[in-house]
Design a protein around this motif. Structure first.
Motif, mmCIF file in Angstrom:
data_model
loop_
_atom_site.group_PDB
_atom_site.id
_atom_site.type_symbol
_atom_site.label_atom_id
_atom_site.label_comp_id
_atom_site.label_asym_id
_atom_site.label_seq_id
_atom_site.Cartn_x
_atom_site.Cartn_y
_atom_site.Cartn_z
ATOM 1 N N VAL A 127 0.837 -1.203 0.000
ATOM 2 C CA VAL A 127 0.000 0.000 0.000
ATOM 3 C C VAL A 127 0.869 1.248 0.000
ATOM 4 C CG1 VAL A 127 -1.681 1.343 1.338
ATOM 5 C CG2 VAL A 127 -1.955 -1.136 1.108
ATOM 6 N N TYR A 128 1.937 1.234 0.793
ATOM 7 C CA TYR A 128 2.838 2.391 0.857
ATOM 8 C C TYR A 128 3.474 2.669 -0.507
ATOM 9 C CZ TYR A 128 7.043 5.102 1.729
ATOM 10 O OH TYR A 128 8.029 6.066 1.662
ATOM 11 N N GLN A 129 3.983 1.632 -1.159
ATOM 12 C CA GLN A 129 4.641 1.809 -2.449
ATOM 13 C C GLN A 129 3.666 2.334 -3.498
ATOM 14 O OE1 GLN A 129 7.803 1.625 -3.236
ATOM 15 N NE2 GLN A 129 8.527 0.896 -1.260
ATOM 16 N N ALA A 130 2.478 1.742 -3.562
ATOM 17 C CA ALA A 130 1.488 2.171 -4.546
ATOM 18 C C ALA A 130 1.039 3.603 -4.287
ATOM 19 C CB ALA A 130 0.286 1.228 -4.514
ATOM 20 N N GLN A 131 0.814 3.923 -3.022
ATOM 21 C CA GLN A 131 0.350 5.273 -2.688
ATOM 22 C C GLN A 131 1.434 6.308 -2.935
ATOM 23 O OE1 GLN A 131 -1.476 5.319 1.150
ATOM 24 N NE2 GLN A 131 -2.673 7.156 0.725
ATOM 25 N N SER A 132 2.680 5.943 -2.693
ATOM 26 C CA SER A 132 3.789 6.871 -2.933
ATOM 27 C C SER A 132 3.862 7.264 -4.406
ATOM 28 C CB SER A 132 5.109 6.234 -2.493
ATOM 29 O OG SER A 132 6.189 7.102 -2.747
ATOM 30 N N LEU A 133 3.693 6.296 -5.287
ATOM 31 C CA LEU A 133 3.707 6.582 -6.721
ATOM 32 C C LEU A 133 2.522 7.464 -7.112
ATOM 33 C CD1 LEU A 133 4.648 3.028 -8.022
ATOM 34 C CD2 LEU A 133 6.124 5.037 -8.048
ATOM 35 N N LEU A 134 1.353 7.145 -6.568
ATOM 36 C CA LEU A 134 0.146 7.885 -6.935
ATOM 37 C C LEU A 134 0.181 9.325 -6.459
ATOM 38 C CD1 LEU A 134 -2.686 7.918 -8.161
ATOM 39 C CD2 LEU A 134 -3.562 7.121 -5.947
ATOM 40 N N ILE A 135 0.611 9.574 -5.232
ATOM 41 C CA ILE A 135 0.553 10.935 -4.695
ATOM 42 C C ILE A 135 1.576 11.867 -5.346
ATOM 43 C CG2 ILE A 135 -0.410 10.175 -2.488
ATOM 44 C CD1 ILE A 135 2.318 10.453 -1.226
ATOM 45 N N HIS A 136 2.608 11.302 -5.964
ATOM 46 C CA HIS A 136 3.567 12.127 -6.697
ATOM 47 C C HIS A 136 3.154 12.309 -8.159
ATOM 48 C CE1 HIS A 136 6.233 11.015 -3.303
ATOM 49 N NE2 HIS A 136 6.814 12.170 -3.553
ATOM 50 N N SER A 137 2.224 11.509 -8.625
ATOM 51 C CA SER A 137 1.919 11.468 -10.056
ATOM 52 C C SER A 137 1.285 12.754 -10.566
ATOM 53 C CB SER A 137 0.996 10.281 -10.363
ATOM 54 O OG SER A 137 -0.277 10.450 -9.746
ATOM 55 N N ASN A 138 1.490 12.987 -11.853
ATOM 56 C CA ASN A 138 0.916 14.154 -12.526
ATOM 57 C C ASN A 138 -0.500 13.813 -12.986
ATOM 58 O OD1 ASN A 138 0.587 16.612 -13.938
ATOM 59 N ND2 ASN A 138 1.380 15.706 -15.823
ATOM 60 N N THR A 139 -1.384 13.617 -11.988
ATOM 61 C CA THR A 139 -2.765 13.252 -12.288
ATOM 62 C C THR A 139 -3.722 14.154 -11.518
ATOM 63 O OG1 THR A 139 -2.834 11.617 -10.492
ATOM 64 C CG2 THR A 139 -2.192 10.837 -12.676
ATOM 65 N N ARG A 140 -4.902 14.310 -12.064
ATOM 66 C CA ARG A 140 -5.929 15.118 -11.396
ATOM 67 C C ARG A 140 -6.965 14.218 -10.724
ATOM 68 N NH1 ARG A 140 -7.253 15.694 -16.997
ATOM 69 N NH2 ARG A 140 -9.364 14.928 -17.480
ATOM 70 N N ILE A 141 -6.561 13.020 -10.369
ATOM 71 C CA ILE A 141 -7.469 12.086 -9.705
ATOM 72 C C ILE A 141 -7.885 12.654 -8.354
ATOM 73 C CG2 ILE A 141 -7.690 9.786 -8.687
ATOM 74 C CD1 ILE A 141 -5.724 8.785 -10.771
#
Length: 270
Positions: free
Chosen positions: A164-178
């Protein structure tokens, strides 16, 4: 075999996040091959080796002493709980450790030099999540994992936390407007973490949690306006190449000018 698996994992992640950032971009004009992307690929491919070795040595050494003072009944009680509950508890405990370590890296001038490497990111995306100095990552992850391991959480629960930590780390840095909707107050989102990287005075020293904004809300460091940041990065003179960034915390000048964490006067941008 391990390196082959790592390369496959990297490829899978890239095949998920590159299209995602094209389909739902926060900053539509940002290129896939943006500025300093090669440097961050070097972090992605090679930074894991010193980090894994450092964690093994540091956590292994500390656990020897911790095991001698924590009663076995504590571990038995923790492991008697269902795995799903252990996983939730592990995330809570680990993220509190992450919060405290992260906040310390902002507050202590010498430690800030290591953390400034991560804050030198000027264009946020999934790849930029890997730009972390090994010393920063080793100490922060030790603060996260040590209490979880010391309390005796079962291996599957720790594995769930790590995934969960690894996946969330990638997502929160991503250039997305989710957007997370109301869940943005419960789970760290791109909106939450992008503000941590914002080069705007009101955002300095905010949003330290890695997974749960709860800790920032409770400890007075939450900052999540509706709009998104206009600029990222820090004003510290961080060099642009991997080997230079590794040496920067030792070779950089002492606190003063644009070096070090933000000052009450507002002269420095972290």
């Amino acid at each position: 075999m391990t390196e082959l698996l790592n390369l496959k994992a990297i490829l899978i992640v890239a095949l998920i996040f590159i299209p995602l950032e094209r389909l739902l971009p926060l900053h539509a004009g940002q290129k896939v091959l943006r500025k300093h992307w090669i440097n961050d690929v070097v972090y992605l491919l090679f930074n894991g080796i010193p980090i894994k070795l450092g964690l093994l040595v540091l956590i292994g050494s500390l656990m020897i002493g911790i095991r001698a003072v924590i009663p076995t009944e504590v571990e038995e009680y923790v492991q008697a709980q269902p795995i799903w509950l252990q996983a939730i508890e592990a995330i809570l405990v680990a993220d509190l450790g992450f919060y405290l370590a992260h906040r310390t890296f902002h507050a202590v001038p010498f430690l800030w030099k290591f953390h400034a490497i991560h804050h030198s990111i000027e264009e946020m995306d999934w790849l930029a999540a890997h730009r972390v100095h090994p010393v920063d990552q080793i100490l922060t992850m030790t603060a996260s994992l040590l209490p979880v391991l010391a309390l005796g959480f079962a291996g599957p629960a720790v594995a769930i936390y790590a995934i969960v930590y690894q996946a969330q780390s990638l997502l929160i840095h991503s250039n997305t407007r989710i957007g997370f909707g109301p869940l943005k107050w419960l789970l760290a989102s791109p909106q939450f973490h992008h503000w941590h990287h914002a080069n705007e005075r009101q955002a300095y020293d905010k949003n330290f949690a890695g997974q749960l904004p709860l800790w920032d809300a409770l400890l007075g460091t939450l900052h999540m306006p509706e709009r998104m940041p206009k600029a990222y990065g820090c004003d510290d003179p961080v060099p642009s190449l991997y080997h230079q960034q590794l040496a920067y915390p030792i070779r950089s000048p002492g606190r003063g000018g644009v070096s070090g964490p933000p000052q009450p006067s507002g002269d420095v941008r972290p």
